[in-house]
Design a protein around this motif. Structure first.
Motif, PDB file in Angstrom:
ATOM      1  N   SER A  96      15.645   0.122   0.689  1.00 42.81           N
ATOM      2  CA  SER A  96      16.673   1.151   1.210  1.00 42.81           C
ATOM      3  C   SER A  96      17.074   0.959   2.618  1.00 42.81           C
ATOM      4  O   SER A  96      17.909   0.814   2.999  1.00 42.81           O
ATOM      5  CB  SER A  96      16.248   2.542   0.805  1.00 42.81           C
ATOM      6  N   LEU A  97      15.817   0.802   3.268  1.00 44.54           N
ATOM      7  CA  LEU A  97      16.116   0.644   4.684  1.00 44.54           C
ATOM      8  C   LEU A  97      16.715  -0.487   5.195  1.00 44.54           C
ATOM      9  O   LEU A  97      17.604  -0.861   6.035  1.00 44.54           O
ATOM     10  CB  LEU A  97      14.464   0.794   5.362  1.00 44.54           C
ATOM     11  N   LEU A  98      16.458  -1.774   4.353  1.00 47.93           N
ATOM     12  CA  LEU A  98      17.012  -3.155   4.540  1.00 47.93           C
ATOM     13  C   LEU A  98      18.449  -2.989   4.188  1.00 47.93           C
ATOM     14  O   LEU A  98      19.151  -3.682   5.071  1.00 47.93           O
ATOM     15  CB  LEU A  98      16.095  -4.030   3.771  1.00 47.93           C
ATOM     16  N   ASN A  99      18.832  -2.396   3.240  1.00 43.23           N
ATOM     17  CA  ASN A  99      20.178  -2.222   3.138  1.00 43.23           C
ATOM     18  C   ASN A  99      20.986  -1.637   4.060  1.00 43.23           C
ATOM     19  O   ASN A  99      22.234  -1.642   4.381  1.00 43.23           O
ATOM     20  CB  ASN A  99      20.468  -1.622   1.296  1.00 43.23           C
ATOM     21  N   ILE A 100      20.355  -0.493   4.586  1.00 42.20           N
ATOM     22  CA  ILE A 100      20.867   0.558   5.459  1.00 42.20           C
ATOM     23  C   ILE A 100      21.348  -0.649   6.859  1.00 42.20           C
ATOM     24  O   ILE A 100      22.255  -0.474   7.629  1.00 42.20           O
ATOM     25  CB  ILE A 100      20.310   1.719   5.934  1.00 42.20           C
ATOM     26  N   ALA A 101      20.122  -1.433   7.272  1.00 38.36           N
ATOM     27  CA  ALA A 101      20.264  -2.040   8.323  1.00 38.36           C
ATOM     28  C   ALA A 101      21.297  -3.148   8.374  1.00 38.36           C
ATOM     29  O   ALA A 101      21.787  -3.448   9.193  1.00 38.36           O
ATOM     30  CB  ALA A 101      18.721  -2.676   8.382  1.00 38.36           C
ATOM     31  N   GLN A 102      21.574  -3.663   7.188  1.00 40.10           N
ATOM     32  CA  GLN A 102      22.805  -4.567   7.064  1.00 40.10           C
ATOM     33  C   GLN A 102      24.079  -3.770   6.648  1.00 40.10           C
ATOM     34  O   GLN A 102      24.978  -4.467   6.542  1.00 40.10           O
ATOM     35  CB  GLN A 102      22.514  -5.493   5.785  1.00 40.10           C
ATOM     36  N   GLY A 103      23.950  -2.674   6.657  1.00 39.38           N
ATOM     37  CA  GLY A 103      25.551  -1.774   6.625  1.00 39.38           C
ATOM     38  C   GLY A 103      25.817  -1.850   5.271  1.00 39.38           C
ATOM     39  O   GLY A 103      26.998  -1.555   4.818  1.00 39.38           O
ATOM     40  N   LYS A 104      24.939  -1.970   4.068  1.00 40.34           N
ATOM     41  CA  LYS A 104      25.334  -2.092   2.804  1.00 40.34           C
ATOM     42  C   LYS A 104      25.507  -0.424   2.361  1.00 40.34           C
ATOM     43  O   LYS A 104      26.197  -0.242   1.152  1.00 40.34           O
ATOM     44  CB  LYS A 104      24.284  -2.683   1.973  1.00 40.34           C
ATOM     45  N   PHE A 105      25.251   0.646   2.932  1.00 37.42           N
ATOM     46  CA  PHE A 105      25.250   1.966   2.498  1.00 37.42           C
ATOM     47  C   PHE A 105      26.365   2.561   2.690  1.00 37.42           C
ATOM     48  O   PHE A 105      26.855   3.593   2.330  1.00 37.42           O
ATOM     49  CB  PHE A 105      24.146   2.880   2.622  1.00 37.42           C
ATOM     50  N   GLY A 106      27.288   1.856   3.587  1.00 39.18           N
ATOM     51  CA  GLY A 106      28.687   2.459   4.103  1.00 39.18           C
ATOM     52  C   GLY A 106      28.876   1.975   5.572  1.00 39.18           C
ATOM     53  O   GLY A 106      27.984   2.118   6.160  1.00 39.18           O
ATOM     54  N   LYS A 107      30.031   1.777   5.777  1.00 36.43           N
ATOM     55  CA  LYS A 107      30.479   1.457   7.194  1.00 36.43           C
ATOM     56  C   LYS A 107      30.152   2.616   8.052  1.00 36.43           C
ATOM     57  O   LYS A 107      29.630   2.320   9.198  1.00 36.43           O
ATOM     58  CB  LYS A 107      32.097   1.146   7.330  1.00 36.43           C
ATOM     59  N   ASN A 108      30.261   3.767   7.945  1.00 33.98           N
ATOM     60  CA  ASN A 108      29.982   5.006   8.830  1.00 33.98           C
ATOM     61  C   ASN A 108      28.634   5.486   8.534  1.00 33.98           C
ATOM     62  O   ASN A 108      28.245   6.863   9.049  1.00 33.98           O
ATOM     63  CB  ASN A 108      31.146   5.902   8.732  1.00 33.98           C
ATOM     64  N   LEU A 109      27.583   4.967   7.731  1.00 31.71           N
ATOM     65  CA  LEU A 109      26.359   5.486   7.606  1.00 31.71           C
ATOM     66  C   LEU A 109      25.442   4.643   8.079  1.00 31.71           C
ATOM     67  O   LEU A 109      25.472   3.278   7.723  1.00 31.71           O
ATOM     68  CB  LEU A 109      26.189   5.784   6.055  1.00 31.71           C
ATOM     69  N   ASP A 110      24.316   5.141   8.726  1.00 30.87           N
ATOM     70  CA  ASP A 110      23.336   4.362   9.124  1.00 30.87           C
ATOM     71  C   ASP A 110      22.112   5.190   8.994  1.00 30.87           C
ATOM     72  O   ASP A 110      22.010   6.088   8.283  1.00 30.87           O
ATOM     73  CB  ASP A 110      23.606   3.884  10.660  1.00 30.87           C
ATOM     74  N   GLU A 111      21.017   4.848   9.865  1.00 36.36           N
ATOM     75  CA  GLU A 111      19.636   5.587   9.649  1.00 36.36           C
ATOM     76  C   GLU A 111      19.870   6.963  10.295  1.00 36.36           C
ATOM     77  O   GLU A 111      18.937   7.751   9.862  1.00 36.36           O
ATOM     78  CB  GLU A 111      18.408   4.680  10.374  1.00 36.36           C
ATOM     79  N   ASN A 112      20.760   7.328  10.932  1.00 36.92           N
ATOM     80  CA  ASN A 112      20.970   8.604  11.464  1.00 36.92           C
ATOM     81  C   ASN A 112      21.827   9.568  10.439  1.00 36.92           C
ATOM     82  O   ASN A 112      21.931  10.626  10.756  1.00 36.92           O
ATOM     83  CB  ASN A 112      21.771   8.410  12.876  1.00 36.92           C
ATOM     84  N   SER A 113      21.838   8.956   9.229  1.00 33.46           N
ATOM     85  CA  SER A 113      22.800   9.717   8.375  1.00 33.46           C
ATOM     86  C   SER A 113      21.675  10.472   7.296  1.00 33.46           C
ATOM     87  O   SER A 113      22.019  11.019   6.220  1.00 33.46           O
ATOM     88  CB  SER A 113      23.948   8.870   7.307  1.00 33.46           C
ATOM     89  N   ALA A 114      20.785  10.703   7.605  1.00 29.82           N
ATOM     90  CA  ALA A 114      19.453  11.298   6.763  1.00 29.82           C
ATOM     91  C   ALA A 114      18.357  11.767   7.836  1.00 29.82           C
ATOM     92  O   ALA A 114      18.271  11.360   8.989  1.00 29.82           O
ATOM     93  CB  ALA A 114      19.122  10.411   5.805  1.00 29.82           C
ATOM     94  N   ARG A 115      17.692  12.639   7.302  1.00 35.98           N
ATOM     95  CA  ARG A 115      16.442  13.208   7.901  1.00 35.98           C
ATOM     96  C   ARG A 115      15.317  12.750   7.130  1.00 35.98           C
ATOM     97  O   ARG A 115      15.187  13.259   5.808  1.00 35.98           O
ATOM     98  CB  ARG A 115      16.430  14.954   8.137  1.00 35.98           C
ATOM     99  N   TRP A 116      14.668  11.578   7.753  1.00 31.39           N
ATOM    100  CA  TRP A 116      13.478  11.220   6.833  1.00 31.39           C
ATOM    101  C   TRP A 116      11.999  12.010   7.099  1.00 31.39           C
ATOM    102  O   TRP A 116      11.811  12.269   8.066  1.00 31.39           O
ATOM    103  CB  TRP A 116      13.224   9.751   7.485  1.00 31.39           C
ATOM    104  N   VAL A 117      11.950  12.744   5.992  1.00 27.62           N
ATOM    105  CA  VAL A 117      10.839  13.719   5.813  1.00 27.62           C
ATOM    106  C   VAL A 117       9.499  13.658   5.671  1.00 27.62           C
ATOM    107  O   VAL A 117       8.548  14.391   6.187  1.00 27.62           O
ATOM    108  CB  VAL A 117      11.565  14.941   5.134  1.00 27.62           C
TER     109      VAL A 117
END
Length: 325
Positions: A96-117
């Motif tokens: 999941s993190l790899l996909n986020i790093a590549q922008g695959k979860f959405g143009k305006n969504l990145d690692e700051n779009s969640a609270r990792w708990v």
């Protein structure tokens, strides 16, 4: 006057303490962003079963499935509809993190779009074939693949640039085979890939150790190597690493949970506290082990910072691999 100020200060402190403890989860849910079976399902079962066995939740935790985009659908759903839902934890992995790093979860969504708990544990990649496959060692498999890379199909839960694709590419590269020549089929999750392997649709599955526990016990699959830095303990101790077989192929998988980006500090701290209690509980740690994971004890703000750092690191790796500009 001093007495009044002291009283006000004590009152403010009491109110703050009450607010921190104000959240109580009444409808806890773990969302597995794939179909039943595979790593995301396993991750949700760890918290739903583990927290129950540890006596950390009074209300049973529901597990729901939200397949699509190898996690993208769930990530977008949380950001669009449940940004402040303190009851909804979502399972994630290093993929999941790899996909986020590549922008695959959405143009305006990145690692700051969640609270990792909180973390569930760590797992490792594995080279898996069907029980009736002609290879019994990684070297035998590599010899066959090198003879004709186009003859054998690799398949896993994710497309080009995904974590499983990375595992396959690393395996091919360490074997002296150009990753671009491999035949790779993407599935929605580990469950589908495992079914494809047992059905003969693919011959090699670069999966995860943890999700293979049941299938290995049933004798339906063979694990030729673990992609760990050293041999694992327990039931997988007899399986050699790729490295000790002469192949520089390692991949560590982090599994954990995130909440929506607008979830309150009270809810975030509540779950962080539950994870800290779980990490000190033998029943929870036993659940983690039974699912084939090694405990990774980190939660709250420290975990949030750690995950965001990992995404940044993966973004650099993906750039070097030419997957993103």
């Amino acid at each position: 006057m001093k007495l009044k100020l002291l009283t006000l200060a004590l009152t403010a402190g009491l109110v703050t303490a009450m607010n921190v403890a104000a959240f109580e989860s009444d409808k806890p849910t773990c969302i597995a962003p794939a179909k039943p079976g595979g790593g995301f399902d396993l991750t949700c079962r760890i918290i739903s079963n583990g927290f129950k066995d540890a006596g950390l939740i009074d209300v049973p935790m529901a597990v729901t499935f939200m397949p699509g985009g190898v996690g993208a659908v769930a990530y977008n759903h949380i950001n669009a509809s449940r940004r402040d839902d303190g009851n909804a934890l979502v399972a994630f992995s290093s993929g999941s993190l790899l996909n986020i790093a590549q922008g695959k979860f959405g143009k305006n969504l990145d690692e700051n779009s969640a609270r990792w708990v909180g973390a569930a544990g760590v797992d490792y990649g594995a080279v898996i074939v069907s029980a009736d496959a002609p290879w019994n060692t990684l070297a035998e498999l590599v010899t066959a693949v090198k003879a004709d890379p186009t003859k054998y199909v690799l398949g896993a839960g994710g497309g080009v640039g995904s974590q499983d694709w990375m595992k396959a590419a690393i395996l091919m590269k360490s074997s002296g085979v150009d990753p671009k020549s491999m035949r790779y089929v993407a599935y929605e999750g580990g469950g589908e890939a495992t079914a494809a392997l047992m059905g003969g649709h693919i011959q090699i599955y670069p999966g995860d150790v943890g999700e293979m526990v049941g299938q290995l016990e049933a004798g339906k699959l063979k694990m030729l190597a673990v992609m760990a830095p050293e041999r694992l303990e327990g039931e997988f101790s007899h399986i050699p690493t790729a490295k000790e077989q002469g192949f520089d192929a390692e991949w560590t998988i982090l599994r954990g949970y995130y909440l929506g980006p607008d979830v309150s500090d009270e809810a975030f701290n509540y779950w962080s506290g539950q994870f800290e209690k779980a990490y000190a509980n033998d029943a929870f740690l036993q659940t983690v082990g039974e699912k084939g994971l090694i405990p990774f004890k980190m939660s709250g703000a420290k975990f949030d910072e750690y995950v965001k750092g990992r995404v940044g690191y993966m973004r650099e790796l993906a750039t070097e691999a030419g997957l993103i500009e």
